[in-house]
Design an enzyme around this catalytic site. Structure first.
Site, PDB file in Angstrom:
ATOM      1  N   SER A 187     -55.428 -16.637   6.547  1.00 31.43           N
ATOM      2  CA  SER A 187     -54.723 -17.242   5.415  1.00 31.43           C
ATOM      3  C   SER A 187     -54.775 -16.341   4.184  1.00 31.43           C
ATOM      4  CB  SER A 187     -55.368 -18.569   5.046  1.00 31.43           C
ATOM      5  OG  SER A 187     -55.531 -19.349   6.188  1.00 31.43           O
TER       6      SER A 187
ATOM      7  N   CYS B  80     -53.116 -13.609   3.501  1.00 31.12           N
ATOM      8  CA  CYS B  80     -53.089 -12.165   3.750  1.00 31.12           C
ATOM      9  C   CYS B  80     -51.665 -11.643   3.959  1.00 31.12           C
ATOM     10  CB  CYS B  80     -53.954 -11.811   4.950  1.00 31.12           C
ATOM     11  SG  CYS B  80     -55.699 -12.002   4.640  1.00 31.12           S
TER      12      CYS B  80
ATOM     13  N   SER C 271     -45.226 -14.229   3.669  1.00 34.24           N
ATOM     14  CA  SER C 271     -44.315 -13.309   2.978  1.00 34.24           C
ATOM     15  C   SER C 271     -43.759 -12.255   3.932  1.00 34.24           C
ATOM     16  CB  SER C 271     -44.976 -12.677   1.761  1.00 34.24           C
ATOM     17  OG  SER C 271     -46.047 -11.875   2.155  1.00 34.24           O
TER      18      SER C 271
ATOM     19  N   ASP D  61     -46.348 -19.805  11.072  1.00 37.92           N
ATOM     20  CA  ASP D  61     -47.784 -20.107  11.195  1.00 37.92           C
ATOM     21  C   ASP D  61     -48.327 -20.154  12.619  1.00 37.92           C
ATOM     22  OD1 ASP D  61     -50.242 -20.645   9.925  1.00 37.92           O
ATOM     23  OD2 ASP D  61     -50.010 -22.796  10.184  1.00 37.92           O
TER      24      ASP D  61
ATOM     25  N   ALA E 234     -52.723 -24.064  -3.479  1.00 39.49           N
ATOM     26  CA  ALA E 234     -51.588 -24.974  -3.685  1.00 39.49           C
ATOM     27  C   ALA E 234     -50.451 -24.570  -2.749  1.00 39.49           C
ATOM     28  CB  ALA E 234     -51.121 -24.915  -5.134  1.00 39.49           C
TER      29      ALA E 234
HETATM   30  C1  SPV Z   1     -53.936 -21.857   6.982  1.00 33.69           C
HETATM   31  O1  SPV Z   1     -54.848 -22.033   6.166  1.00 33.69           O
HETATM   32  O2  SPV Z   1     -54.006 -21.012   7.879  1.00 33.69           O
HETATM   33  C2  SPV Z   1     -52.715 -22.655   6.892  1.00 33.69           C
HETATM   34  C3  SPV Z   1     -52.760 -23.873   6.106  1.00 33.69           C
HETATM   35  O3  SPV Z   1     -51.743 -22.348   7.503  1.00 33.69           O
HETATM   36  S1  SPV Z   1     -53.719 -25.051   6.877  1.00 33.69           S
HETATM   37  O4  SPV Z   1     -52.814 -26.115   7.297  1.00 33.69           O
HETATM   38  O5  SPV Z   1     -54.671 -25.520   5.908  1.00 33.69           O
HETATM   39  O6  SPV Z   1     -54.373 -24.494   8.027  1.00 33.69           O
HETATM   40 MN    MN Z   2     -52.246 -20.993   9.078  1.00 37.11          MN
END
Ligand code: SPV
Ligand code: MN
Length: 625
Positions: free
Chosen positions: A270, A272, A276, A289, A387
């Site tokens: 996350s 990194c 983007s 993701d 956020a």
């Molecule tokens: C991550 O933190 O890798 C995300 C957001 O994609 S979460 O849903 O918090 O895992």
């Molecule tokens: Mn993630």
């Protein structure tokens, strides 16, 4: 077929919706949690326009979301201490004799089930329960996994409606043959700001055996949106049994010469640069993701189990992220979370370049003014570093047309990226699948960020950026990867590093230099450019980069910049190998032996090169090969 107690608690409309699904296991599950959680009433969402509108309205009516100035935009706040994934209280529930190894948080299954069921008893009294059906992956696809979500949070339900494909029809179609995931969530008692009050009883318990996840006393999406990181852990476990992979990866189409589109997946911890990268102008996005990957016809194909983005908003600006920027400023459904609301009803976040930083507003800590401090005396920033924005990818102009292809897309390149200030070059290709899996994937390291509740800035090993989500022992996970590439045409593996710094601390690359690295990788997957062989991998030839910087970024790229960026830093690389080796020797008991062999070979290549060229080796000393 309807169970007795369900009749008493669910109104006729929702009951009719459930009656269309012929799956007694599903009905039993829903009935059980209605009884245990004791909601005042139950709403079943089929994914129809009307039902989804109801969920949306509920989130506002109940104060979980606040409307903003632009039509369709809302903001949601999580509690001050509920801003990220809770690693400590996220546990696998394991029966006696099952062990996931020391790096993975687990507890006794019986004990965990007992605890979470006690926490959840009566937890929805005074609230409404929402029951929603989704499908992870394209409908009618071999990749697809149906899933049911129970929650008392209209915000969670609303987020899922943006992020996932509706699965009600899939449940009807599959009937009793559906092998579905189950999620039960309750935000628990809320305070006057509508945030979870009972944070000390925050729990996220994952039961692999029944493919069920329980989440209580939390609202932050990473802890509550069952279909996201909670489903990912279930899918990873199922994939391991069935011989496919669940990865923490984006999927994107990189647009090469002559209209060619080449698909890549990319794993980054996350914060990194994952979102983007997948959102770069000129390329197309399949997902930002999570990816499911399967072998098909001697190749690797992948789908995105999601259809939306729950992305980090900090730093999103009009210059570097024009597509997200447009979506975040156009009418349409966007949920902003943990940003600042200004007096004119606009969201503000750190790194937003279009307005002057506001002096006051309302944020995740309540009324906010510049210089405000929390109880511990820490400055409260206008928006939390973690956020987020939530939107359906159909709002994006760069959505790839293959998103819903039930066959997925063919993957030709896999990218591993971390936050690394001084070791790895900006882009590099592995010699082969095994070398890539081990020295780039298993050895992925990153300086920690704000996406979890841990301290910031420490260097941590994070295999395939998937460590937080592993539901099998780490060694077996690596082993699965090694086997997975044993197809006729495995993808090329690459590593990238956007975070190299100069001695004065400034970044060596501009943010969008990554556009160049991507085009180079695209050409490499078709063997349309040569590469330079170094001890750690194959790097770009200066001339190819010079041409790409010109055509992609309209920029001159000097030999000095190349030399500095692609310098082989022997001491740092050796130190990294040592850290990786130590991690796998001490934290992991089932590391495949080949991992140590491949690391040792890399070490030897570095030592040999050092003998000839010294500690810091210009890339010009190596030749193409
Ligand atoms: C991550 O933190 O890798 C995300 C957001 O994609 S979460 O849903 O918090 O895992
Ligand atoms: Mn993630």
């Amino acid at each position: 077929m309807m169970e007795g107690q369900l009749k008493a608690l669910v109104d006729a409309d929702s009951r009719q919706k459930l009656e269309k699904i012929d799956n007694p296991e599903l009905i039993r599950f829903i009935a059980h949690y209605i009884e245990l959680c004791s909601p005042d009433d139950v709403f079943v969402c089929t994914g129809s326009d009307e039902d989804v509108q109801y969920i949306r309205d509920e989130a506002i009516r109940r104060g979980e979301e606040i409307e903003l100035a632009i039509k369709g935009h809302t903001v949601h706040f999580d509690g001050y201490h509920d801003q990220a994934r809770d690693r400590k209280n996220t546990r696998f529930l394991l029966p006696p004799g099952v062990d996931l190894g020391s790096g993975i948080n687990a507890m006794d299954r019986e004990e965990g089930l007992k605890e979470i069921h006690e926490i959840m008893r009566g937890i929805m009294r005074g609230s409404r329960m929402y029951v929603l059906f989704f499908c992870l992956g394209p409908l009618k696809s071999q990749f697809a996994i149906p899933a049911v979500q129970i929650t008392d949070s209209a915000y969670v339900a609303h987020s899922e409606c943006l992020l996932y494909r509706y699965g009600y029809d899939e449940f009807i179609r599959l009937g009793r043959s559906a092998r579905f995931f189950k999620f039960v969530h309750s935000a628990g008692p809320l305070d006057e700001r509508k945030t979870s009050r009972d944070i000390s009883r925050r729990r996220i318990y994952i039961d692999l055996e029944s493919e069920t996840v329980y989440s209580a006393n939390t609202q932050y999406g990473g802890n509550t949106i069952g279909l996201k990181k909670l489903a990912m852990r279930l899918a990873l476990n199922r994939a391991s049994k069935e011989g496919w992979l669940t990865e923490h990866m984006f999927i994107m189409g990189v647009h090469g010469p002559r209209g060619r589109v080449t698909y890549f997946t990319g794993a980054f911890p996350s914060l990194c640069g994952k979102t983007s990268t997948s959102m770069l102008s000129g390329e197309t996005i399949v997902g930002d993701d999570i990816a499911y990957l399967k072998q098909k016809g001697g190749k690797i194909r992948a789908v995105n189990p999601e259809k939306g983005i729950f992305g980090i908003i900090q730093g999103v600006n009009s210059r570097d992220d024009p597509i997200i920027w447009n979506a975040l400023h156009s009418p349409g459904e966007v949920i902003f979370s943990n940003v600042l609301i200004t007096d004119d009803g606009m969201p503000y976040w750190s790194g937003n370049d279009s307005v002057d930083p506001p002096e006051r507003g309302y944020n995740y800590a309540g009324e906010w003014f510049a210089g405000a401090k929390d109880e511990e005396g820490n400055l409260i920033p206008p928006s939390h570093p973690n956020a987020r924005f939530t939107l359906d990818m159909h709002m994006l102009e760069n959505l790839d047309p293959e998103l819903d292809n039930p066959e997925g897309v063919e993957i030709r390149g896999i990218i591993y990226g971390g936050r690394d200030s001084n070791t790895k070059v900006p882009v590099e290709e592995a010699f082969d699948w095994v070398h890539g899996v081990i020295t780039m994937g298993a050895a992925l390291e990153s300086e920690t960020t704000a996406a979890t509740l841990d301290s910031i800035g420490e260097r941590k090993i994070n295999p395939m950026s998937n460590l937080d989500f592993l539901s099998i022992p780490i060694g077996r996970y690596i082993e699965n990867h090694l086997k997975f590439g044993m197809v006729e045409n495995p993808p090329c593996i690459f590593s990238v590093n956007y975070f190299l710094r100069d001695a004065d601390g400034s970044f060596m690359n501009e943010r969008n230099d990554k556009a160049v690295w991507l085009k180079w990788m695209e050409l490499r997957t078709h063997r349309e450019v040569d590469a330079v062989k170094t001890p750690t991998g194959l790097i770009p030839d200066y001339r190819d980069l010079k041409a790409l910087f010109k055509s992609v970024r309209g920029k001159e790229y000097s030999e000095e910049a190349y030399t500095k960026q692609f310098m082989v830093r022997v001491p740092e690389n050796l130190a990294k190998i040592e850290r990786v080796e130590k991690f796998y020797r001490t934290n992991v008991s089932d590391t495949p032996e080949i991992l140590f062999v491949v690391l040792e070979e890399q070490k030897q290549r570095l030592i040999d090169a050092r003998e000839v060229f010294g500690d810091y080796i210009s890339p010009f000393y190596f030749s193409t090969g």
